[in-house]
Motif scaffolding. Structure first.
Motif, PDB file in Angstrom:
ATOM      1  N   TYR A 145      33.865  57.376  46.069  1.00 35.55           N
ATOM      2  CA  TYR A 145      33.561  57.064  47.633  1.00 35.55           C
ATOM      3  C   TYR A 145      33.858  57.382  48.529  1.00 35.55           C
ATOM      4  O   TYR A 145      33.718  57.182  49.757  1.00 35.55           O
ATOM      5  N   ASN A 146      35.379  57.875  48.380  1.00 35.03           N
ATOM      6  CA  ASN A 146      36.092  58.506  49.430  1.00 35.03           C
ATOM      7  C   ASN A 146      36.457  57.322  50.526  1.00 35.03           C
ATOM      8  O   ASN A 146      36.344  57.539  51.589  1.00 35.03           O
ATOM      9  N   THR A 147      36.727  56.264  50.050  1.00 36.16           N
ATOM     10  CA  THR A 147      37.153  55.166  50.895  1.00 36.16           C
ATOM     11  C   THR A 147      38.312  54.361  50.300  1.00 36.16           C
ATOM     12  O   THR A 147      38.962  54.768  49.516  1.00 36.16           O
ATOM     13  N   SER A 148      38.885  53.436  51.101  1.00 36.66           N
ATOM     14  CA  SER A 148      39.753  52.624  50.715  1.00 36.66           C
ATOM     15  C   SER A 148      39.509  51.572  49.678  1.00 36.66           C
ATOM     16  O   SER A 148      38.393  51.270  49.490  1.00 36.66           O
ATOM     17  N   TYR A 149      40.586  50.953  49.218  1.00 39.45           N
ATOM     18  CA  TYR A 149      40.340  49.682  48.410  1.00 39.45           C
ATOM     19  C   TYR A 149      41.593  48.702  48.491  1.00 39.45           C
ATOM     20  O   TYR A 149      42.494  49.027  49.032  1.00 39.45           O
ATOM     21  N   VAL A 150      41.447  47.704  47.830  1.00 35.93           N
ATOM     22  CA  VAL A 150      42.447  46.413  47.923  1.00 35.93           C
ATOM     23  C   VAL A 150      42.972  46.126  46.663  1.00 35.93           C
ATOM     24  O   VAL A 150      42.073  45.879  45.475  1.00 35.93           O
ATOM     25  N   GLU A 151      44.415  46.293  46.475  1.00 40.13           N
ATOM     26  CA  GLU A 151      44.698  45.848  45.179  1.00 40.13           C
ATOM     27  C   GLU A 151      44.911  44.549  45.030  1.00 40.13           C
ATOM     28  O   GLU A 151      44.859  43.776  45.948  1.00 40.13           O
ATOM     29  N   GLU A 152      44.947  44.196  43.617  1.00 34.57           N
ATOM     30  CA  GLU A 152      45.285  42.606  43.423  1.00 34.57           C
ATOM     31  C   GLU A 152      46.663  42.280  43.820  1.00 34.57           C
ATOM     32  O   GLU A 152      47.706  42.647  43.311  1.00 34.57           O
ATOM     33  N   TYR A 153      46.665  41.575  44.907  1.00 29.84           N
ATOM     34  CA  TYR A 153      48.233  41.123  45.404  1.00 29.84           C
ATOM     35  C   TYR A 153      48.882  40.483  44.553  1.00 29.84           C
ATOM     36  O   TYR A 153      50.214  40.468  44.796  1.00 29.84           O
ATOM     37  N   GLY A 154      48.384  39.737  43.896  1.00 31.09           N
ATOM     38  CA  GLY A 154      49.171  38.901  42.844  1.00 31.09           C
ATOM     39  C   GLY A 154      50.098  39.855  41.951  1.00 31.09           C
ATOM     40  O   GLY A 154      51.280  39.408  41.539  1.00 31.09           O
ATOM     41  N   ARG A 155      49.552  40.891  41.546  1.00 30.07           N
ATOM     42  CA  ARG A 155      50.217  41.664  40.795  1.00 30.07           C
ATOM     43  C   ARG A 155      51.437  42.264  41.470  1.00 30.07           C
ATOM     44  O   ARG A 155      52.714  42.312  41.230  1.00 30.07           O
ATOM     45  N   THR A 156      51.232  42.694  43.021  1.00 27.25           N
ATOM     46  CA  THR A 156      52.312  42.944  43.760  1.00 27.25           C
ATOM     47  C   THR A 156      53.401  41.961  43.848  1.00 27.25           C
ATOM     48  O   THR A 156      54.457  42.364  43.904  1.00 27.25           O
ATOM     49  N   TYR A 157      52.779  40.750  43.940  1.00 24.82           N
ATOM     50  CA  TYR A 157      53.645  39.790  44.185  1.00 24.82           C
ATOM     51  C   TYR A 157      54.877  39.460  43.101  1.00 24.82           C
ATOM     52  O   TYR A 157      55.929  39.325  43.689  1.00 24.82           O
ATOM     53  N   TYR A 158      54.248  39.493  41.963  1.00 29.62           N
ATOM     54  CA  TYR A 158      55.134  39.259  40.885  1.00 29.62           C
ATOM     55  C   TYR A 158      55.731  40.271  40.357  1.00 29.62           C
ATOM     56  O   TYR A 158      56.814  40.096  39.382  1.00 29.62           O
ATOM     57  N   ASN A 159      55.536  41.590  40.811  1.00 31.18           N
ATOM     58  CA  ASN A 159      56.240  42.643  40.335  1.00 31.18           C
ATOM     59  C   ASN A 159      57.649  42.668  40.954  1.00 31.18           C
ATOM     60  O   ASN A 159      58.794  43.464  40.238  1.00 31.18           O
ATOM     61  N   LYS A 160      58.011  41.848  41.969  1.00 28.24           N
ATOM     62  CA  LYS A 160      59.498  41.572  42.296  1.00 28.24           C
ATOM     63  C   LYS A 160      60.231  40.872  41.621  1.00 28.24           C
ATOM     64  O   LYS A 160      61.556  40.722  41.753  1.00 28.24           O
ATOM     65  N   PHE A 161      59.775  40.182  40.529  1.00 28.94           N
ATOM     66  CA  PHE A 161      60.565  39.246  39.552  1.00 28.94           C
ATOM     67  C   PHE A 161      60.795  39.813  38.097  1.00 28.94           C
ATOM     68  O   PHE A 161      59.809  40.643  37.763  1.00 28.94           O
ATOM     69  N   LYS A 162      61.732  39.532  37.461  1.00 30.73           N
ATOM     70  CA  LYS A 162      61.972  40.005  36.038  1.00 30.73           C
ATOM     71  C   LYS A 162      60.999  39.587  35.128  1.00 30.73           C
ATOM     72  O   LYS A 162      60.252  40.118  34.277  1.00 30.73           O
ATOM     73  N   ASP A 163      60.932  37.965  35.192  1.00 36.77           N
ATOM     74  CA  ASP A 163      60.032  37.019  34.412  1.00 36.77           C
ATOM     75  C   ASP A 163      59.144  36.201  35.317  1.00 36.77           C
ATOM     76  O   ASP A 163      59.582  35.070  35.534  1.00 36.77           O
ATOM     77  N   SER A 164      58.067  36.987  35.454  1.00 36.99           N
ATOM     78  CA  SER A 164      57.235  35.941  36.459  1.00 36.99           C
ATOM     79  C   SER A 164      56.775  34.786  35.820  1.00 36.99           C
ATOM     80  O   SER A 164      56.186  33.701  36.624  1.00 36.99           O
ATOM     81  N   MET A 165      56.384  34.780  34.715  1.00 41.27           N
ATOM     82  CA  MET A 165      55.729  33.697  34.141  1.00 41.27           C
ATOM     83  C   MET A 165      56.339  32.488  34.077  1.00 41.27           C
ATOM     84  O   MET A 165      55.791  31.269  34.083  1.00 41.27           O
ATOM     85  N   SER A 166      57.479  32.555  33.843  1.00 46.12           N
ATOM     86  CA  SER A 166      58.592  31.254  33.816  1.00 46.12           C
ATOM     87  C   SER A 166      58.935  30.702  34.905  1.00 46.12           C
ATOM     88  O   SER A 166      59.521  29.769  35.101  1.00 46.12           O
ATOM     89  N   ILE A 167      58.635  31.566  36.155  1.00 49.07           N
ATOM     90  CA  ILE A 167      59.241  30.971  37.369  1.00 49.07           C
ATOM     91  C   ILE A 167      57.923  30.713  38.204  1.00 49.07           C
ATOM     92  O   ILE A 167      58.354  30.710  39.634  1.00 49.07           O
ATOM     93  N   THR A 168      56.953  30.702  37.883  1.00 47.37           N
ATOM     94  CA  THR A 168      55.733  30.518  38.832  1.00 47.37           C
ATOM     95  C   THR A 168      55.478  29.345  39.615  1.00 47.37           C
ATOM     96  O   THR A 168      55.997  28.136  38.815  1.00 47.37           O
ATOM     97  N   LEU A 169      55.484  29.257  40.917  1.00 43.78           N
ATOM     98  CA  LEU A 169      55.415  28.040  41.549  1.00 43.78           C
ATOM     99  C   LEU A 169      53.846  28.008  42.139  1.00 43.78           C
ATOM    100  O   LEU A 169      53.165  28.892  42.407  1.00 43.78           O
ATOM    101  N   GLU A 170      53.589  26.558  42.483  1.00 44.76           N
ATOM    102  CA  GLU A 170      52.181  26.527  42.882  1.00 44.76           C
ATOM    103  C   GLU A 170      52.179  27.084  44.306  1.00 44.76           C
ATOM    104  O   GLU A 170      51.168  27.742  44.672  1.00 44.76           O
ATOM    105  N   SER A 171      53.134  27.091  45.062  1.00 47.33           N
ATOM    106  CA  SER A 171      52.913  27.647  46.466  1.00 47.33           C
ATOM    107  C   SER A 171      53.017  29.340  46.348  1.00 47.33           C
ATOM    108  O   SER A 171      52.546  29.845  47.334  1.00 47.33           O
ATOM    109  N   ASP A 172      53.133  29.787  45.279  1.00 46.48           N
ATOM    110  CA  ASP A 172      52.942  31.179  45.080  1.00 46.48           C
ATOM    111  C   ASP A 172      51.285  31.637  45.495  1.00 46.48           C
ATOM    112  O   ASP A 172      51.316  32.640  45.980  1.00 46.48           O
ATOM    113  N   TYR A 173      50.503  30.769  44.931  1.00 49.71           N
ATOM    114  CA  TYR A 173      49.179  31.246  44.853  1.00 49.71           C
ATOM    115  C   TYR A 173      48.765  30.990  46.378  1.00 49.71           C
ATOM    116  O   TYR A 173      47.608  31.745  46.755  1.00 49.71           O
ATOM    117  N   HIS A 174      49.505  30.130  47.058  1.00 54.96           N
ATOM    118  CA  HIS A 174      48.961  29.915  48.685  1.00 54.96           C
ATOM    119  C   HIS A 174      49.177  31.489  49.442  1.00 54.96           C
ATOM    120  O   HIS A 174      48.402  32.119  50.021  1.00 54.96           O
TER     121      HIS A 174
END
Length: 343
Positions: free
Chosen positions: A193-222
């Motif tokens: 459709y020759n348009t823009s899109y929005v990626e899932e930001y949660g994936r971008t957010y957790y890519n900065k950690f080695k092991d995101s599953m063990s260090i998830t905080l409630e505030s992350d979701y805000h």
């Protein structure tokens, strides 16, 4: 050198604003020292002219916002809104002119329009003002608001100003549990459709950690929810008629419950505020891909999680269309769904 003409008025209903209007406004702004753009409105009348068009009535505030943004860097251009009843009587014009003069607050010596048929009206309503026609033959912008309402804004997208386009952009949310093909589908649809899109930001957010599953905080979701909405807003401004969005607040809520064991009030409130034209729900019936961030690869667990997510959408009263099958079948089905909402 000071212009001979001091105070000009350019008015209309602007349902919606198109490039012909913008061209007329810019032309008028070069002729007078001050230009006052006036949005006239009559809510009951406007409801009638939108009937059967497939478009919703556009509020006076929204039209005023468009003009305010379009003229933001023109210091000598001012925008106003004036209620002007439309019963087909000349008294409506008289009352409207009176309200316009009061809103402008200065003697109007020039009135602008693109309609020669207004000459008689303006001669009586603004006897001390000159009526100047702007692109009366529509040589540069052969468009009208009636045509846009009848045929839809997407047919005449090239005539819709950049500031106005986000209002008409259709927003399509692609939803589902992990590894259901959301990210790939969003990118492919945006390409087509020759348009823009929005990626899932949660994936971008957790890519900065080695092991995101063990260090998830409630505030992350805000942070994830708000940042995702910010990107939606920014991408809407550049979208070409439709915007594809990977995930939204209810899906983020689902992950919050999955990984921190609770639903967050703030995500519930964000979900209530968001608006999409279409939710496409992808079933987890394609192969699970381990990308290093996914942990629920068993098919029975995938289906169980999918049922939970559907239940959350049902509880929120959100309609969605289920899409399943191989990648080709999904892609073709989604294009058909998008085509249906673009009419």
């Amino acid at each position: 050198m000071t212009s001979k003409r001091k105070i000009g008025m350019y008015g209309g209903k602007f349902l919606p604003v198109h490039l012909g209007h913008v061209n007329a406004m810019v032309m008028a702004s070069t002729i007078v020292d001050e230009l006052h753009v006036v949005v006239s409105y009559d809510e009951e009348y406007e409801k009638k002219i939108f009937e059967g068009t497939g478009m919703k009535p556009i509020s006076a505030v929204q039209r005023l916002r468009w003009w305010s943004e379009i003229t933001a860097d023109l210091d000598h251009v001012f925008v106003h809104s004036v209620e002007e009843k439309q019963t087909g009587k000349f008294e409506d014009w008289m009352a409207g002119a009176k309200a316009i003069k009061a809103s402008v607050g200065k003697e109007i010596d020039t009135v602008f329009s693109s309609e020669s048929s207004y000459n008689e009206y303006f001669t009586e309503l603004y006897p001390d003002a000159e009526h100047i026609l702007l692109d009366n033959d529509r040589e540069l912008f052969d468009i009208s608001t009636t045509l846009i309402r009848e045929e839809g804004p997407y047919v005449h997208w090239h005539m819709i100003p950049q500031e106005v386009r986000p209002y008409f952009v259709k927003k399509v949310a692609i939803i589902g549990t992990e590894s259901s093909g959301k990210s790939t589908l969003v990118r492919n649809l945006a390409r087509v459709y020759n348009t823009s899109y929005v990626e899932e930001y949660g994936r971008t957010y957790y890519n900065k950690f080695k092991d995101s599953m063990s260090i998830t905080l409630e505030s992350d979701y805000h942070e994830i929810a708000f940042e995702h909405k910010y990107h939606e807003r920014m991408q809407t401004r550049t979208a070409n008629k439709v915007l594809f969005i990977d995930t939204e607040a209810i899906v983020t809520q689902y992950y919050s419950e999955l990984y921190v064991g609770k639903r967050l009030d703030i995500l519930t409130e964000v979900a209530k505020l968001q608006e999409y034209d279409l939710h496409i729900y992808l079933e987890p019936d394609v192969a699970w891909v381990n990308d290093g961030m996914r942990v629920h690869g068993g098919q029975s667990i995938r289906e169980e999680n999918s049922c939970k997510l559907k239940q959350m959408f049902d509880e929120a009263g959100v309609d969605y269309v289920i899409v399943k099958g191989n990648y080709e079948e999904r892609f073709e089905r989604c294009k058909a769904l998008v085509k249906a909402i673009m009419k």
